[in-house]
Design a protein around this motif. Structure first.
Motif, PDB file in Angstrom:
ATOM      1  N   LYS A 120       0.829  -1.208   0.000  1.00  0.00           N
ATOM      2  CA  LYS A 120       0.000   0.000   0.000  1.00  0.00           C
ATOM      3  C   LYS A 120       0.867   1.263   0.000  1.00  0.00           C
ATOM      4  CE  LYS A 120      -3.984  -2.098   1.961  1.00  0.00           C
ATOM      5  NZ  LYS A 120      -4.724  -2.513   3.092  1.00  0.00           N
ATOM      6  N   HIS A 121       2.065   1.154   0.547  1.00  0.00           N
ATOM      7  CA  HIS A 121       2.981   2.297   0.649  1.00  0.00           C
ATOM      8  C   HIS A 121       4.389   1.830   0.275  1.00  0.00           C
ATOM      9  CE1 HIS A 121      -0.227   4.299   2.848  1.00  0.00           C
ATOM     10  NE2 HIS A 121      -0.321   3.215   3.580  1.00  0.00           N
ATOM     11  N   ASP A 160       6.292  -0.137   2.789  1.00  0.00           N
ATOM     12  CA  ASP A 160       5.937  -1.539   3.010  1.00  0.00           C
ATOM     13  C   ASP A 160       6.929  -2.484   2.351  1.00  0.00           C
ATOM     14  OD1 ASP A 160       3.697  -0.674   4.378  1.00  0.00           O
ATOM     15  OD2 ASP A 160       2.331  -1.006   2.695  1.00  0.00           O
TER      16      ASP A 160
END
Length: 60
Positions: free
Chosen positions: A50-51, A54
């Motif tokens: 998601k980022h 991560d």
């Protein structure tokens, strides 16, 4: 996702196969790296990151 991997784990989970290379062959530079990371991240985590944080630094 695990943040630090030993060499054997990296080789087992994140080595690009011939099929992987075929998939990324038409990509260039940063796009190729990003695609390869997503390609190998998905089977390990069962989802896309998601980022950017991560993704373990050892993968990039």
């Amino acid at each position: 996702m695990k943040r630090f991997w030993d060499v054997d784990e990296l080789a087992a989970h994140f080595t690009l196969t011939e099929e992987d290379w075929t998939l990324i062959a038409n990509k260039t530079d940063a796009t190729r790296l990003g695609f390869a990371i997503l390609l190998k991240y998905l089977p390990v985590e069962g989802a896309f990151p998601k980022h950017a944080a991560d993704v373990p630094p050892m993968m990039a």
